[in-house]
Design a protein around this motif. Structure first.
Motif, PDB file in Angstrom:
ATOM      1  N   LEU A  99       4.426 -69.968   5.230  1.00  0.00           N
ATOM      2  CA  LEU A  99       4.658 -71.406   4.774  1.00  0.00           C
ATOM      3  C   LEU A  99       4.199 -72.345   4.703  1.00  0.00           C
ATOM      4  O   LEU A  99       4.774 -73.849   3.941  1.00  0.00           O
TER       5      LEU A  99
ATOM      6  N   LEU B 165      10.883 -72.875   3.238  1.00  0.00           N
ATOM      7  CA  LEU B 165      11.838 -71.911   3.447  1.00  0.00           C
ATOM      8  C   LEU B 165      12.839 -72.104   4.862  1.00  0.00           C
ATOM      9  O   LEU B 165      11.983 -72.971   6.014  1.00  0.00           O
ATOM     10  N   GLU B 166      13.085 -71.507   4.993  1.00  0.00           N
ATOM     11  CA  GLU B 166      14.556 -71.839   6.730  1.00  0.00           C
ATOM     12  C   GLU B 166      14.714 -71.012   7.375  1.00  0.00           C
ATOM     13  O   GLU B 166      14.911 -70.170   6.362  1.00  0.00           O
ATOM     14  N   LYS B 167      14.509 -71.125   8.090  1.00  0.00           N
ATOM     15  CA  LYS B 167      14.616 -69.690   9.116  1.00  0.00           C
ATOM     16  C   LYS B 167      15.746 -69.413   9.673  1.00  0.00           C
ATOM     17  O   LYS B 167      16.541 -70.153  10.293  1.00  0.00           O
TER      18      LYS B 167
ATOM     19  N   PHE C  69      12.830 -65.433   6.890  1.00  0.00           N
ATOM     20  CA  PHE C  69      12.809 -67.051   6.117  1.00  0.00           C
ATOM     21  C   PHE C  69      13.671 -66.623   5.175  1.00  0.00           C
ATOM     22  O   PHE C  69      13.439 -65.800   4.037  1.00  0.00           O
TER      23      PHE C  69
END
Length: 274
Positions: free
Chosen positions: A265, A271-273, A149
């Motif tokens: 999370l 956060l971006e995967k 992430f």
């Protein structure tokens, strides 16, 4: 009911914060000590002499009278161009502040390597901070297969605005964990009373890099694995001549600990995967 469950989880995170560490600072140069004023030297004053008045008549001999006018116009033109140039420079993006967060699978020895890097860093000079940034980027690049992430933020403004954003982001990072180690601008702090809190299912390590720089850093982009790598390399492109401030933080700091995906999370919802 769902909101209540989230509040309970957040309260549990606040009460059971994991360990965390940080290193960095703002480079500075110590001011020289004040000097005692010496005696004022005295010199014989020359007797002023004044030339007689210069009279410029129109017509005959007027060529000599044009010289001051030409000089005045030339100086005015130079001043105008300088002001316009300074105004154009002021309209540029100026300095930048950036924050890159990387959540990676906890690898053997990564937390220990970060701690050793933080302990040995020179956090009082621009060169020391630039070297710290380079070594941190190198360490993370070697762990690229474990990146899962990320988040990346950039803001532009004056140097004062970039430093203000740097300070705000640094405080936010420090609020996410129990600070068990900190090395900031030459001062070290260690919390010996903290006991590690290993948790089943923990497997993530969160590393944040916060930078204030005189360069106009590229704007935020949709994050992929390659984009996160490019963002890290953009930050590592800083030099002692452009660096205004740098801070590296990571959580958990204790090698026995790791974050679960739920903790990760909830603590870092943007956060971006990858």
């Amino acid at each position: 009911m769902a909101r209540l469950w989230v509040l309970v989880l957040l309260l549990g995170l606040a009460l059971g914060q994991k360990s965390g560490g940080g290193v960095g600072g703002r480079p500075y140069s110590p001011s020289p000590p004040p000097m005692a004023p010496g005696p004022v030297p005295t010199y014989p004053m020359p007797v002023p002499t004044y030339p007689g008045p210069v009279v410029v008549y129109p017509g005959g001999g007027g060529g000599f009278g044009l010289v001051p006018v030409v000089v005045f116009l030339g100086l005015a033109l130079v001043a105008f161009l300088m002001v316009r140039g300074l105004k154009g420079a002021g309209e540029g993006p100026g300095a930048s502040a950036a924050r890159l967060r990387l959540a990676l699978l906890k690898g053997p020895g990564v937390q220990g390597a970060l701690r050793r890097l933080a302990e040995g860093a020179d956090t009082t000079t621009a060169k020391g901070l630039a070297d710290l940034l380079d070594e941190a980027a190198l360490l993370l690049l070697r762990e690229e297969p474990g990146w899962r992430f990320a988040s990346y933020e950039v803001e532009h403004g004056s140097e004062a605005e970039a430093l203000a954003r740097f300070d705000a982001w640094m405080l936010e990072e420090r609020s996410k964990y129990r600070e068990t180690f900190r090395h900031f601008e030459g001062k070290r702090q260690v919390d010996p009373s903290y006991g590690a809190r290993p948790e089943p299912g923990g497997r993530y390590l969160l590393v944040s890099l916060i930078l204030a720089d005189r360069r106009p850093l590229p704007p935020r982009r949709p994050l992929t694995l390659e984009a996160a790598k490019e963002a890290l390399l953009d930050l590592a492109g800083s030099s002692p001549f452009t660096l205004l401030a740098f801070y590296l933080s990571w959580t958990p700091e204790k090698e026995e600990e790791a974050l679960t995906e739920e903790e990760l999370l909830l603590l870092y919802p943007n956060l971006e995967k990858l």
